[in-house]
Scaffold this active site. Sequence first.
Site, short mmCIF file in Angstrom:
data_model
loop_
_atom_site.label_atom_id
_atom_site.label_comp_id
_atom_site.label_asym_id
_atom_site.label_seq_id
_atom_site.Cartn_x
_atom_site.Cartn_y
_atom_site.Cartn_z
N ILE A 63 0.89 -1.16 0.00
CA ILE A 63 0.00 0.00 0.00
C ILE A 63 0.92 1.21 0.00
O ILE A 63 1.85 1.31 0.80
CB ILE A 63 -0.95 0.01 1.23
N SER A 64 0.72 2.12 -0.94
CA SER A 64 1.65 3.24 -1.10
C SER A 64 1.67 4.14 0.13
O SER A 64 0.69 4.24 0.88
CB SER A 64 1.26 4.09 -2.32
N GLN A 65 2.81 4.79 0.31
CA GLN A 65 2.95 5.83 1.33
C GLN A 65 1.86 6.88 1.11
O GLN A 65 1.60 7.28 -0.03
CB GLN A 65 4.34 6.44 1.16
#
Length: 214
Positions: A63-65
């Site tokens: 899950i992206s920053q």
Amino acid sequence: MKDTAKHQGLRNQLVQILAQKGIYDKNVLQAMSQIPRHLFLESGFEDFAYQDKAFPIGAGQTISQPYTVAFQTQLLQLKPDDKILEIGTGSGYQTAVLCKMGAKVFTIERQNELYRKTSVLLPKLGYRPRVMMFGDGYKGLPADAPFDGIIVTAGAPNIPQPLMAQLRIGGRLVIPVGEEKQIMTLLIRTSETHFEQHEFGDFRFVPMLEDKNK
């Protein structure tokens, strides 16, 4: 699947951090202040959900920053009812941000494990993309084109031509381009044959894979 006052407080803190890092689009910040990121993570990571960090979500993906999600979304310059193609549904968090902002979202995921999980989770949380499909993001969705915006959430070695072709004139394609590390790239389609290109520094993404459906 609870969303508590404590979670809301942590989200507010996260949004303040994003604003301090240069995210200025109030609609992006408002959407991210309302979306329960902890529900998109494995339970072991729930306590860390509102740190500005990426986390594993299975199938070798992350899950992206939050800053990356905010930055990419801001580059789209989203308006309500814009038709947006997302390449890489992943955890569904970026999808939720786009839906919360009023976009008509068409999203593709090539990892079957994530597709099955996220296609159940998103509607359960009240986020309903127009189309969510399992498939090869390199090809886009020509049947539903053109799109007002296209967002790619994995690192691509180059910009796929089919995606460029599916952008309407005036539309914006946001894609991280590169092998080891990626340069966040924005393409704006100015005519049938011309694109304006802008670059926004280094980011790190999992690789975008072609024809590797599982």
